[in-house]
Design an enzyme around this catalytic site. Structure first.
Site, PDB file in Angstrom:
ATOM      1  NE  ARG A  81     -26.258  37.091 -92.645  1.00 38.85           N
ATOM      2  CZ  ARG A  81     -26.654  36.328 -91.580  1.00 38.85           C
ATOM      3  NH1 ARG A  81     -26.317  35.110 -91.378  1.00 38.85           N
ATOM      4  NH2 ARG A  81     -27.162  36.708 -90.346  1.00 38.85           N
TER       5      ARG A  81
ATOM      6  CE  LYS B  29     -30.974  36.874 -90.777  1.00 38.43           C
ATOM      7  NZ  LYS B  29     -31.840  35.664 -90.443  1.00 38.43           N
TER       8      LYS B  29
ATOM      9  CD  GLU C 250     -30.924  27.122 -92.653  1.00 34.37           C
ATOM     10  OE1 GLU C 250     -30.170  27.750 -91.811  1.00 34.37           O
ATOM     11  OE2 GLU C 250     -31.353  27.545 -93.679  1.00 34.37           O
TER      12      GLU C 250
HETATM   13  N1  PXG Z   1     -30.590  29.611 -90.391  1.00 38.37           N
HETATM   14  C1  PXG Z   1     -31.734  30.481 -90.572  1.00 38.37           C
HETATM   15  C2  PXG Z   1     -32.708  30.119 -91.510  1.00 38.37           C
HETATM   16  C3  PXG Z   1     -31.689  31.760 -89.783  1.00 38.37           C
HETATM   17  O1  PXG Z   1     -32.837  32.595 -89.997  1.00 38.37           O
HETATM   18  C4  PXG Z   1     -29.645  31.259 -88.663  1.00 38.37           C
HETATM   19  C5  PXG Z   1     -29.577  30.198 -89.591  1.00 38.37           C
HETATM   20  C6  PXG Z   1     -28.608  31.695 -87.953  1.00 38.37           C
HETATM   21  O2  PXG Z   1     -27.539  32.549 -88.535  1.00 38.37           O
HETATM   22  P1  PXG Z   1     -27.028  33.754 -87.516  1.00 38.37           P
HETATM   23  O3  PXG Z   1     -26.297  34.703 -88.702  1.00 38.37           O
HETATM   24  O4  PXG Z   1     -28.087  34.517 -86.926  1.00 38.37           O
HETATM   25  O5  PXG Z   1     -26.085  32.968 -86.850  1.00 38.37           O
HETATM   26  C7  PXG Z   1     -30.593  31.954 -88.861  1.00 38.37           C
HETATM   27  C8  PXG Z   1     -30.628  33.557 -88.259  1.00 38.37           C
HETATM   28  C9  PXG Z   1     -36.011  35.401 -85.128  1.00 38.37           C
HETATM   29  C10 PXG Z   1     -34.432  35.430 -85.495  1.00 38.37           C
HETATM   30  O6  PXG Z   1     -36.515  36.349 -84.875  1.00 38.37           O
HETATM   31  C11 PXG Z   1     -34.041  34.602 -86.342  1.00 38.37           C
HETATM   32  C12 PXG Z   1     -32.497  34.773 -86.778  1.00 38.37           C
HETATM   33  C13 PXG Z   1     -31.790  35.288 -86.341  1.00 38.37           C
HETATM   34  C14 PXG Z   1     -32.170  36.207 -85.623  1.00 38.37           C
HETATM   35  C15 PXG Z   1     -33.665  36.429 -85.012  1.00 38.37           C
HETATM   36  O7  PXG Z   1     -36.277  34.063 -85.013  1.00 38.37           O
HETATM   37  N2  PXG Z   1     -32.273  33.589 -87.708  1.00 38.37           N
END
Ligand code: PXG
Length: 288
Positions: A50, A149, A182
């Site tokens: 990713r 991301k 989301e």
């Molecule tokens: N949507 C968004 C906008 C995200 O930022 C997810 C979905 C979930 O994706 P994953 O690949 O993690 O299952 C994310 C991920 C934090 C933090 O510090 C946020 C995320 C991941 C790790 C830490 O708040 N968001």
């Protein structure tokens, strides 16, 4: 704490990025949030894939191989004596002159932090979260794809602030057509008549790594799962709901905008998914 910074391990106090780094000046860069469970990095290869896709989408050519980044990630955990934690891997456009142009930056930078994270209070995993829909919409994918991301998280941060103003820890962002996209840092799932449903990434969701694990778990548990357009009405009338994310893991949702979801308690299918997730994270992954 030791930080991996451009090929070297440095003390936290010496881990510094230039004020001329375009990652800071313009949010020009990409990142991954990754979890380490019992010495296993969960789905590292998927995260690095990713990262490569995000970098490609913003025309940031990374001079490091996947193996180099993977080795550096594991070594950062080892250097910090971590067995369980949170890894933040960041790639910036690098140092350049003032001005948007990325070609002013000859060399991208990479840094990796391995530390701890606790997104929600532990009791919310058993009581469930009460969430709200916020006025801030998910950024239109024609303007900037939410699948990237990137280091531009202001859209999510503004939604997070609005959630707090309404007394909630997490918020649903709708897309510009009014469909559920989301949450600020999590993907959303509902369960309706035994079926697990989540918005498609094309509705403005990040292609979450945890989200993709839920599809595998559904297969294991022999539960039907599909992507579909989702409205607030669908969430209000769901039997169960939960959020997924690297930081959040799998967390039940029991209320949206003052409406109780199902019984108002974490649902049975959600519990089974959560248990399967907790089993998987200990066995799946790259040994550091
Ligand atoms: N949507 C968004 C906008 C995200 O930022 C997810 C979905 C979930 O994706 P994953 O690949 O993690 O299952 C994310 C991920 C934090 C933090 O510090 C946020 C995320 C991941 C790790 C830490 O708040 N968001």
């Amino acid at each position: 704490m030791k930080i991996y910074l451009d090929g070297k391990f440095v003390d936290q106090a010496d881990a510094k990025i230039s004020v001329f780094d375009h990652g800071l000046l313009y949010g020009d860069g990409v990142f991954e949030g990754i979890r380490l469970y019992g010495g296993n990095v969960f789905r590292l290869d998927e995260h690095l894939e990713r990262l490569e896709y995000s970098a490609k989408a913003i025309l940031l050519s990374m001079p490091w191989s996947r193996k180099e980044i993977s080795d550096a990630t594991c070594e950062t955990c080892r250097q910090n004596g971590l067995q369980d934690g949170y890894i933040r891997l960041v790639v910036t456009r690098g140092v350049g002159d003032l001005g948007l142009s990325p070609w002013l930056c000859p060399k991208p930078s990479i840094f990796i932090i391995a530390n701890k994270i606790a997104l929600y209070p532990p009791e919310t995993y058993t009581t469930g979260l009460s969430i709200v829909t916020v006025p801030t919409r998910r950024v239109n994918s024609a303007a900037f794809s939410p699948a990237i991301k990137s280091l531009n998280y202001l859209n999510n941060i503004l939604a997070k602030i609005e959630a707090k103003q309404f007394g909630a820890l997490e918020a649903i962002l709708l897309n510009d057509q009014g469909y559920v996209a989301e949450c600020t840092g999590d993907n959303i799932f509902i369960i309706h008549k035994g079926e697990i449903i989540t918005p498609a990434a094309s509705q403005g969701a990040l292609k979450g790594i945890t989200r993709s694990a839920i599809f595998d778990i559904a297969q294991e548990l022999k539960l039907p799962i599909r992507e579909a357009d989702m409205t607030r009405y669908d969430v209000f009338n769901a039997d169960e709901a939960f959020l997924t994310g690297t930081a959040a893991e799998v967390i039940p949702v029991v209320k949206l905008d003052g409406r109780e979801i199902g019984t108002g308690k974490p649902g049975k299918i959600t519990q089974r998914v959560l248990e399967s997730f907790r089993r998987r994270v200990l066995t799946e992954g790259t040994r550091i």
